[in-house]
Design a protein around this motif. Structure first.
Motif, PDB file in Angstrom:
ATOM      1  N   SER A 152       0.815  -1.211   0.000  1.00  0.00           N
ATOM      2  CA  SER A 152       0.000   0.000   0.000  1.00  0.00           C
ATOM      3  C   SER A 152       0.854   1.267   0.000  1.00  0.00           C
ATOM      4  O   SER A 152       1.834   1.328   0.733  1.00  0.00           O
TER       5      SER A 152
ATOM      6  N   GLY B  41       4.142   0.310 -10.270  1.00  0.00           N
ATOM      7  CA  GLY B  41       2.909   0.326  -9.521  1.00  0.00           C
ATOM      8  C   GLY B  41       1.973   1.465  -9.876  1.00  0.00           C
ATOM      9  O   GLY B  41       2.394   2.571 -10.177  1.00  0.00           O
TER      10      GLY B  41
ATOM     11  N   GLY C 202      -1.885   0.829  -3.050  1.00  0.00           N
ATOM     12  CA  GLY C 202      -2.017  -0.147  -4.123  1.00  0.00           C
ATOM     13  C   GLY C 202      -3.245   0.151  -4.961  1.00  0.00           C
ATOM     14  O   GLY C 202      -4.133   0.912  -4.550  1.00  0.00           O
TER      15      GLY C 202
END
Length: 400
Positions: A130, A181, A132
């Motif tokens: 996180s 990400g 995320g």
């Protein structure tokens, strides 16, 4: 007898649906439509048009192939599955049988839902580094699992393997791996991913690898090898990977992606696919096949443009100090900007910026607890829109 209309009975909505919500990424543009005149740093949609050679290939298929408007085979067109397997081998060094270990899906999103419904039992925990991707947590909840948010390293949005290991319990079933990400633009170090693989073997966990942005790492030449869990034979039944054609080939609206997994997993995953989608849109599969087998200079051009946009975004965020701080993104096309001018929650700040500056962002709290006090900024749009958005933010913070 009374003519009064009886009150409506309350809806009896399944708990699995009551527990999930529409992502803020989709909500903010809907709010912006009511405000009007907004520019977007919100949804992660690159501004590029679908490359001409892909469009032409689809037009040819629709004209010349009578099956182009019909259902494909349930796991996808054989030629596309063969091309996907060849691409994974070339880029990741992993062999997948296109007949039994590749499934073409309605975007990576359907692939992820297939995985969650197949892997996660009620009450199982799934670790999500996180901040995320917001839909990962919602998909776990839809499968009646428990999302466990484990903070990334704040200094670089890297993977904190020790924190992940500490979060593993007897109920842990899987770990999500998403690098580069969304929403952070962070890229995990190879050594950390290797350590995660060791943990999966040690504790019999499944690694759910979301490789949507694996083509976009800044400061590295295209094709630079990075460690991938799918390349490890001993992890064959511990890794399920998904990918998307949406961002890499400007096919967001075509809704086509894939899942790759050991044949034993794939046989189960395709049950969910059959019950939900039957097959990915055949016309979109023709687009994906043209994307994979055609010239790749379009991807190179988009990488170059995104690099320019990243640099512009970093310069403009630097100029917004001390109102905002950020970690320069190493991949994808997002930056998480931490605001310092208020203690208000991120949804409140995002709505204020929307209504007062008319700039769409995504509240960082929607990406997990560690995302709070941040706004996610997408720099997928063209430079003129980026410049206009940052000009508006600059004027807005000056008036605070």
């Amino acid at each position: 007898m009374s003519n009064a209309t009886p009150p409506e009975s309350p809806l009896r909505v399944a708990e699995r649906v009551r527990n999930i919500r529409i992502s803020a990424t989709k909500l903010m543009p809907m709010l912006a439509a009511k405000v009007g005149g907004c520019v977007s740093l919100g949804q992660g949609v690159p501004s590029f048009r679908t490359p001409d050679h892909i469009v032409e290939a689809v037009c040819r298929a629709l004209r010349d192939d009578p099956t182009a408007g019909r259902y494909s085979l349930q796991p996808g067109m054989p030629a596309l599955r063969e091309a996907i397997a060849a691409d994974i081998l070339a880029r990741k060094g992993a062999r997948f049988d296109p007949e039994t270990e590749i499934g073409v899906t309605v975007g990576a999103m359907e692939a992820l839902v297939m995985i969650m419904l197949t892997v996660v039992e009620r009450g199982d925990e799934v670790i999500i580094p996180s901040p995320g991707y917001a839909s990962h947590a919602e998909q776990v909840l839809m499968a009646e699992g428990v999302p466990v948010h484990v903070p990334l390293r704040a200094a670089d949005w890297g993977l904190d393997v020790d924190a992940v290991r500490a979060a593993v319990t007897p109920r842990t079933r899987a770990i999500i791996v998403c690098s580069p990400g969304n929403p952070t633009g962070g890229v995990y170090d190879d050594a950390d991913v290797r350590a995660l693989c060791d943990l999966a073997l040690e504790r019999d966990l499944v690694l759910i690898v979301d490789d949507t942005y694996d083509y976009m790492v800044y400061g590295e030449a295209p094709g630079t090898p990075r460690f991938s869990p799918v390349s490890q034979p001993e992890l064959r039944r511990h890794v399920i990977t998904v990918n998307s054609f949406s961002k890499k080939y400007a096919l967001t609206g075509w809704r086509v992606g894939y899942v790759a997994a050991d044949a034993a997993w794939m046989a189960e995953l395709l049950k969910v696919h059959d019950a939900t989608a039957v097959c990915a849109p055949t016309v979109s599969q023709h687009a994906a096949l043209a994307a994979l087998t055609g010239p790749q200079d379009c991807v190179d051009a988009m990488r170059t443009a995104l690099t320019v946009r990243r640099d512009l975004t970093c310069r403009r965020l630097d100029a917004l100090a001390p109102h905002f701080t950020y970690v320069p993104p190493r991949g994808a096309f997002y930056a998480m900007a931490r605001y310092t001018f208020t203690d208000a929650d991120s949804m409140t700040v995002a709505r204020r910026m929307l209504e007062e500056a008319r700039v769409i962002t995504v509240p960082g709290g929607s990406f997990g607890p560690t995302g709070e006090r941040h706004l996610r900024l997408s720099f997928g749009m063209d430079e003129a829109e980026l410049t206009e958005a940052f000009d508006r933010i600059q004027h807005w913070v000056a008036a605070l």
